[in-house]
Design an enzyme around this catalytic site. Sequence first.
Site, PDB file in Angstrom:
ATOM      1  N   LYS A   1       9.502   6.376  45.739  1.00 46.38           N
ATOM      2  CA  LYS A   1      10.924   6.649  45.482  1.00 46.38           C
ATOM      3  C   LYS A   1      11.070   8.067  44.949  1.00 46.38           C
ATOM      4  O   LYS A   1      10.279   8.497  44.113  1.00 46.38           O
ATOM      5  CB  LYS A   1      11.445   5.641  44.464  1.00 46.38           C
ATOM      6  CG  LYS A   1      12.938   5.698  44.198  1.00 46.38           C
ATOM      7  CD  LYS A   1      13.334   4.629  43.170  1.00 46.38           C
ATOM      8  CE  LYS A   1      14.842   4.523  43.005  1.00 46.38           C
ATOM      9  NZ  LYS A   1      15.211   3.434  42.059  1.00 46.38           N
TER      10      LYS A   1
ATOM     11  N   SER B   1      18.885   0.446  43.835  1.00 44.47           N
ATOM     12  CA  SER B   1      18.811   1.823  44.270  1.00 44.47           C
ATOM     13  C   SER B   1      17.540   2.158  45.047  1.00 44.47           C
ATOM     14  O   SER B   1      17.503   3.177  45.739  1.00 44.47           O
ATOM     15  CB  SER B   1      18.903   2.754  43.063  1.00 44.47           C
ATOM     16  OG  SER B   1      17.775   2.567  42.218  1.00 44.47           O
TER      17      SER B   1
ATOM     18  N   SER C   1      17.242  -2.667  40.682  1.00 43.35           N
ATOM     19  CA  SER C   1      17.036  -1.692  41.746  1.00 43.35           C
ATOM     20  C   SER C   1      15.748  -1.848  42.543  1.00 43.35           C
ATOM     21  O   SER C   1      15.570  -1.169  43.549  1.00 43.35           O
ATOM     22  CB  SER C   1      17.078  -0.273  41.170  1.00 43.35           C
ATOM     23  OG  SER C   1      18.415   0.123  40.969  1.00 43.35           O
TER      24      SER C   1
END
Lengths: 494, 481
Positions: free
Chosen positions: A78, A158, A182
Site C-alpha cells: 500500500k 482504503s 481498511s
Amino acid sequence: MSSLTALTLAEARAGLERKEFSARELTEAFLAAMAKARPLNLFITETPERALQMAQACDERRRRGAPLPLDGIPIAVKDLFCTKGILTTAASRILEGFTPSYESTVTEKLWQSGAVLLGKTNCDEFAMGSSTTTSHFGPTLSAWRRAGDNRPLVAGGSSGGSAAAIAAHAALGAIGTDTGGSIRQPASFCGVVGIKPSYGRCSRWGVVAFASSLDHPGPLAKTVRDAAILLSAMAGHDPKDSTSAPLPVADFEAALTGEIKGLKIGIPAEYRVPDMPAEIDALWQSGIAWLSEAGAEAVEISLPMTRYALPAYYIIAPAEASSNLARYDGVRFGLRVEGGSVDEMYELTRAAGFGAEVRRRVLIGTYVLSAGYYEAYYLKAQRVRALVARDFAKAFEKVDLILTPTAPSPAFAVGEKSDDPIAMYLNDVFTVTADLAGLPAISVPAGLSAEGLPLGLQLIGRAFAEETVFRAAEVLEAAAGFHHAPAFLASGEP
Amino acid sequence: MIEGRTGSFEIVIGLEVHAQVISRAKLFSGAATRFGAEPNTEVSPIDAAFPGMLPVLNKFCVEQAVKTGLALEAEINLESVFERKNYFYPDLPPGYQISQYQNPIVGGGRIILDMPDGSSRAIRITRLHLEQDAGKSLHDQDPRLTFVDLNRAGVALMEIVSEPDLRSAEEVGIYLRKLRAILRALGTSNGNMEEGSMRCDANVSVRRPGAALGTRTEIKNVNSIRFLMQAVDYEARRQIEVVEDGGRVLQETRLFDSARGTTRPMRSKEEAHDYRYFPDPDLVPLVLDREWVEELKRSLPELPDAKKARFVKNYGLSSSDAAFLAGDGASAAYFEATAQGREAKTAANWVMVELLGALNRKGLGIAGSPVSAESLGRLIDLVSEGTISGRIAKEVFAEMIETGADPGSIVKEKGLFQVSDAGVIEEAVDAVLRRETDKVAQYRSGREKLFGYFVGQVMRATEGRANPALVNELLRKKLAG
C-alpha cells in the site's frame, strides 16, 4: 507457466523450494499480470526493475542454499508505507514527488525475509475512505462485476489497491493498513483474506499516519494460511514505535491446526443492524453453523456500546488526523504552492494538495479538538472508546472469538455513495469496533451475494490472540469453500 | 512596593522559565544537540517531521527533569502524559509541539530566595514539565526569504512555572540566579540566558496593598536576567500609570525592547491561538518507578541551600556571604579550595571582593581566572606568615591577575618582602621624627591622632614594606620617649 499467478503464496513457496520455477519467473509472471490489470488502476507506482533485481537476489540465495522464509514471494505494498528511494504518495497530491530516505519497519522486515516488491498500491487519500475513490490517482476498480451488470465496482478501501491486486492475481500477497476497517472491508469486497492484527503487533514506523491510535498495518492474501505467513514476517516489537508491543511473535502458520473443538464463538446481538441485507444475515448464520459443525460452540453475547462506536470513531480518527496532517505544509517536502506570505503558502498548498475527503476530516478533527468542544466531542468519544473495549473484555470472559459479518453490504458501484459521506462511513460499522479496542480481526471470504459479489465474515479475537483467530479463520475458510473467480480473471487469465 | 502618584502599589510577578535540558540527544530523537553547530546539521527525519516518523522518549531527559524536580523539593508525578500543542509555524515541522499539559512530570515545589539582608523567602513552584523546543526562523539572512534552522527543533526543554509569589524586579533576579545555580549544580541545564539555553517569560500585575490580583500582562523575548529585571520594572510602572490615569490594564502579551528598555504589545495575530491540546497518540503515558525516583534522590549532588548551610556552619561565614558563594558552583569550589587549611573568612573576602571584583572588571568568569585557587591561597599564606603586608598583598594580587604569575616569585622579583628588621625600621622612624619636629611637638602636646600620619610616613619611606606592627611599636616608644 500460465498458472503461476493463480497459485497461493504457500503453493508458490513450495514451488520455489522444489525449484519448479525461479523467483525471477514468478516475478515476471506477476509483472505481466500487473501490466494486464492496469485498467483496474491497482498501482500508483510499479517497480518492475526493483522487483527483478530482488528476485535475482532470491534466486542467488536459493542457489547458495540459504533461502529466506519468503524468498521470491512477490508482494504489493500500500502506498502508505515509506519505501526508500521509491515514490511514496499516500495517494495524495500533497506528497507529490516525495521519495523517502528511509524504509518502513514492516516493509524492511518483509525484504529481510526475501519478499519481492512489485509496486505501491492505490488507496484512499491518506487512507481516508472505504472505496479507494478518494485517491488523487483515480479510483481502483474491483476485479469483480455484478452478474449481468458491467458497471465498474469499487474495491473497497482504503487498502483497495492491495485487495484488488490479490483478487486480480496481480500480487501473491499484499500489505495494507486498517484504521476503521481498511484491510477487512476491501478484503470482503474483493473476496480475499485480510487481517488487522492487534494494535502494537506491527510497527507503525515509516507508515504515513492517518490516526495514530487506530492505524494497524496488516496483510491481505488469497488464503488464511498466506495471511498467517505474511503476518509472521511483518510483526514484531520495534523500539522505534513507542506503541509497539514488546511481545514475542509466534509462527502463525503453525497455529493452523484445523482444530477448534471447544472454542466458544460469541455472536453479538448488536451487529444485527436494521438495514442489513438478508443475504448477509444468512451468510452469518452459515458461518455459525460451519464453526459449530467443526466443534465450536456458538454463544449469544451482547456488546451494548456497538452503536456508539462508529460516531466515536469518526471523532477520534479525524481529531488525530487533523494533527498528523499538519506537517504537510509545503515547507520541507512534497507539494508547495507559493503565496505572498507564509500563511498564504500554507493555505494554497493545503487547498491544492488535499482532496475533499481529507479536507473534510481535517476540518472535523480541528473542530472536535477546539476549545469549548473538546470535552463534548473528543473526551466523550474517548470514553466511548474505553467502554467499547470494556464490552469486548467482558465478552471475552465468556467466549474465545466473536463472529460477525465484515461489512453491511457487498461492493458498490464507483460513484454510488460518493455524494453521501455518511452512507460511506456506514461501511465501517462492523469493523471500527476492533480498531477502537485494538483487537485482532480477520475477514474471510465466505460466500457470494445474489448479484454474484463476494461477502466476508469477520472473526475478532482477544488482544494478541492472533493464533486463535487464524486457526478458526482457516476452519471457516475451508467450510465456506469460496473458490469463485472474479469477472476480470474469468475474461481470460494469461 | 512602588510609589505611584496616588499611593503605593504592590507588584505581583510569576515566572515561566524554559531551561534547555543538558542531554546529548533530543527529547524524542537521537539527533545531537551541540550549541553552535552548522544550520540543519543536527536534524533527524523525526525532528523534520517526515511522513511516518515517530517520537521515542529519551529516558535521560526524563531523568534530568526528575532530578530538577527533586531539587525543587517538588512532588514527582509517577504518571504523566505528553500532549500535542497544535499550531502552524515553519520552524515547528510537525505542526505541533509535544509538551505536557494536564499531567506534568513534576508538580508543586519551591525555591528559597536568599535576600541581601541575609533572610530567606520561599517562592512556590507550580509545576515543571518536559517539552520540545522549536527550530529557529532566521529573518535576517535575506531581504525576502525566511530561513529555517532545525538544529534546535526537538531539543528537550523543562518549563518551570512559579506561582505569582515574586514581589519585585530584585526578587526576579534573585529567583533566576538561584534557579540557575540549582540547574548548574545538578548538571541538568546550562541556564545561560544569553545563549538561549534558559529563557524566561514574566507575568506581571500590580495592585493596591491587600487588594485582589490585578490583570496581568505576559512579557516575552527577554534574553538576560538584567533585561528581565528592567522589563518587569518598566512594565510595573507602566501599569501603575494606566491604573492611576483611570484606565484598565489589558491582558496581553508584550515584547521587551532592550534598546529602549520598554515593552510593547505583541500584534494580536502573533498570539490568539487555540492550541487544541490532546494526548499524543504516538506516545504512551510516562510511568516512573518509585524506587528509581528514590535512587535519583539519593544520588543528587549538594545543592546551593545545603552548601550555604555548610559554609555557615563549617566556615563560620555570614549567611549572606555563604549564600553568595554557594550560589555559584565555580565560586563555591574556588572558595573551598582557597580556604583549605586557611582562615575561611579571609579566604572568603579575598574571593568575593578581590578576585570576583577583578574578574568582573576583566569580563571573566571563575573558570577563566588567571589566578588559581592554589595561587591565591599562597598569597594569603604570605600575609599570614608575615612575609608581606596586606597592602603589599593587594599589589601582588593586581600583578597576579594580569600575568598569572606565582605570588612568591612576584614578591621575590620585586623585593616586596616585608621588612621586620627592627634596626632598619628604627632608622626610618628616626628619620621621620627628625624631619617632622613640628608635628612631633604637636603630638606630644596632645594631638594624638597625628600617630597615623607618622605611620604613613614611615611606610612611605619603606615603600610599604615595613612590618606595620613593628612600626607601631617603635613609633609609640620613640614618641613617648
